[in-house]
Design a protein around this motif. Structure first.
Motif, PDB file in Angstrom:
ATOM      1  N   ARG A 168       0.922  -1.204  -0.093  1.00  0.00           N
ATOM      2  CA  ARG A 168      -0.091   0.123   0.008  1.00  0.00           C
ATOM      3  C   ARG A 168       0.735   1.230   0.004  1.00  0.00           C
ATOM      4  O   ARG A 168       0.628   1.996  -0.807  1.00  0.00           O
ATOM      5  CB  ARG A 168      -0.841  -0.157   1.280  1.00  0.00           C
ATOM      6  N   ALA A 169       1.845   1.212   0.593  1.00  0.00           N
ATOM      7  CA  ALA A 169       2.948   2.420   0.848  1.00  0.00           C
ATOM      8  C   ALA A 169       3.433   2.965  -0.529  1.00  0.00           C
ATOM      9  O   ALA A 169       3.208   4.140  -0.599  1.00  0.00           O
ATOM     10  CB  ALA A 169       3.863   2.289   1.833  1.00  0.00           C
ATOM     11  N   ARG A 170       4.032   1.836  -1.258  1.00  0.00           N
ATOM     12  CA  ARG A 170       4.435   2.101  -2.629  1.00  0.00           C
ATOM     13  C   ARG A 170       3.416   2.628  -3.623  1.00  0.00           C
ATOM     14  O   ARG A 170       3.490   3.593  -4.246  1.00  0.00           O
ATOM     15  CB  ARG A 170       5.175   1.044  -2.893  1.00  0.00           C
ATOM     16  N   ALA A 171       2.296   2.059  -3.507  1.00  0.00           N
ATOM     17  CA  ALA A 171       1.024   2.455  -4.509  1.00  0.00           C
ATOM     18  C   ALA A 171       0.555   3.929  -3.997  1.00  0.00           C
ATOM     19  O   ALA A 171       0.333   4.611  -4.964  1.00  0.00           O
ATOM     20  CB  ALA A 171      -0.050   1.229  -4.437  1.00  0.00           C
ATOM     21  N   ASP A 172       0.497   4.008  -2.620  1.00  0.00           N
ATOM     22  CA  ASP A 172      -0.191   5.251  -2.367  1.00  0.00           C
ATOM     23  C   ASP A 172       1.003   6.640  -2.690  1.00  0.00           C
ATOM     24  O   ASP A 172       0.512   7.627  -3.084  1.00  0.00           O
ATOM     25  CB  ASP A 172      -0.092   5.451  -0.836  1.00  0.00           C
ATOM     26  N   ALA A 173       2.265   6.129  -2.837  1.00  0.00           N
ATOM     27  CA  ALA A 173       3.182   7.253  -3.084  1.00  0.00           C
ATOM     28  C   ALA A 173       2.958   7.769  -4.639  1.00  0.00           C
ATOM     29  O   ALA A 173       3.063   8.605  -5.355  1.00  0.00           O
ATOM     30  CB  ALA A 173       4.412   6.906  -2.880  1.00  0.00           C
ATOM     31  N   ALA A 174       3.061   6.410  -5.542  1.00  0.00           N
ATOM     32  CA  ALA A 174       2.600   6.530  -6.850  1.00  0.00           C
ATOM     33  C   ALA A 174       1.311   7.103  -7.262  1.00  0.00           C
ATOM     34  O   ALA A 174       1.225   7.924  -8.135  1.00  0.00           O
ATOM     35  CB  ALA A 174       2.742   5.183  -7.583  1.00  0.00           C
ATOM     36  N   ALA A 175       0.181   7.000  -6.431  1.00  0.00           N
ATOM     37  CA  ALA A 175      -1.001   7.671  -6.644  1.00  0.00           C
ATOM     38  C   ALA A 175      -1.036   9.011  -6.584  1.00  0.00           C
ATOM     39  O   ALA A 175      -1.599   9.751  -7.152  1.00  0.00           O
ATOM     40  CB  ALA A 175      -2.016   6.881  -5.651  1.00  0.00           C
ATOM     41  N   THR A 176      -0.244   9.471  -5.594  1.00  0.00           N
ATOM     42  CA  THR A 176       0.107  10.930  -5.064  1.00  0.00           C
ATOM     43  C   THR A 176       0.612  11.521  -6.495  1.00  0.00           C
ATOM     44  O   THR A 176       0.181  12.397  -6.948  1.00  0.00           O
ATOM     45  CB  THR A 176       0.911  11.066  -3.757  1.00  0.00           C
ATOM     46  N   LEU A 177       1.691  11.109  -6.916  1.00  0.00           N
ATOM     47  CA  LEU A 177       2.269  11.524  -8.156  1.00  0.00           C
ATOM     48  C   LEU A 177       1.498  11.584  -9.160  1.00  0.00           C
ATOM     49  O   LEU A 177       1.424  12.379  -9.971  1.00  0.00           O
ATOM     50  CB  LEU A 177       3.471  10.597  -8.581  1.00  0.00           C
ATOM     51  N   LEU A 178       0.606  10.619  -9.606  1.00  0.00           N
ATOM     52  CA  LEU A 178      -0.213  10.539 -10.685  1.00  0.00           C
ATOM     53  C   LEU A 178      -1.411  11.493 -10.510  1.00  0.00           C
ATOM     54  O   LEU A 178      -1.569  12.107 -11.341  1.00  0.00           O
ATOM     55  CB  LEU A 178      -1.148   9.058 -10.604  1.00  0.00           C
ATOM     56  N   ILE A 179      -1.763  11.548  -9.207  1.00  0.00           N
ATOM     57  CA  ILE A 179      -3.107  12.670  -8.815  1.00  0.00           C
ATOM     58  C   ILE A 179      -2.460  13.975  -9.296  1.00  0.00           C
ATOM     59  O   ILE A 179      -3.314  14.826  -9.834  1.00  0.00           O
ATOM     60  CB  ILE A 179      -3.426  12.582  -7.680  1.00  0.00           C
TER      61      ILE A 179
END
Length: 189
Positions: A171-182
């Motif tokens: 989840r932590a890695r995907a959350d960081a990627a989601a923040t960049l994407l958003i």
């Protein structure tokens, strides 16, 4: 004599079938085990839904992830804040997570079984792209084609990241990627 359909019972069976599929998946779904699991018979499922394929189509239609309610309930949120809220709903304990899981499975199954799943997957996909396009066009004051590209980046990217979370649990890695994407998709011009 044909037995009349009890629409309340039909809705209960559809909800129970959706819950079962959200937990156990679609790929190996079979009417008899499903019927046992939800407290009915395969004959009753056929009575209410006709075929397994029709039952699956109705389950997916009923359970398709919804974004319209999220957009309407949060008109004052910035596009970025709303996208972060949607991300949490898609992958956390929100009601969208099981719906997203099932939609992602249907999208994967559509690759090899398009007659069963492609229409439902495409409809669910459009059900997110179109309202996000409209919301981004208004909020960022950009043209429709720019908003559609941003919406596609955002929705498809978040679905890919949700699949990553569901498969890896990271989840932590995907959350960081989601923040960049958003941030990339919702940044003003």
């Amino acid at each position: 004599m044909i037995r009349p359909r009890d629409e309340t019972r039909r809705d209960e069976l559809l909800a129970a079938a959706f819950d079962h599929a959200a937990t156990h998946g679609l790929a190996t779904l079979s009417l008899r085990p499903l019927a046992r699991a939800i407290g009915t018979s395969d004959r009753m499922l056929v009575h209410y839904f006709g075929t397994k394929d029709e039952l699956i189509a109705q389950m997916l239609d009923r359970g398709k992830p919804s974004i319209d309610g999220q957009l309407a309930a949060s008109p004052d949120l910035t596009p970025g804040a709303l996208a972060h809220h949607l991300w949490a709903q898609m992958t956390g304990d929100g009601q969208q997570a099981p719906r997203v899981r099932l939609m992602l499975e249907a999208m994967a199954l559509a690759l090899h079984q398009p007659t069963k799943y492609a229409h439902v997957a495409a409809t669910a996909h459009r059900g997110w792209i179109e309202p996000v396009t409209d919301a981004l066009a208004r909020a960022l004051d950009v043209g429709h084609s720019d908003a559609a590209a941003r919406a596609t980046l955002l929705v498809s990217g978040l679905k890919g990241l949700a699949l990553d979370v569901f498969v890896t649990g990271d989840r932590a890695r995907a959350d960081a990627a989601a923040t960049l994407l958003i941030d990339a998709a919702t940044r003003g011009q």
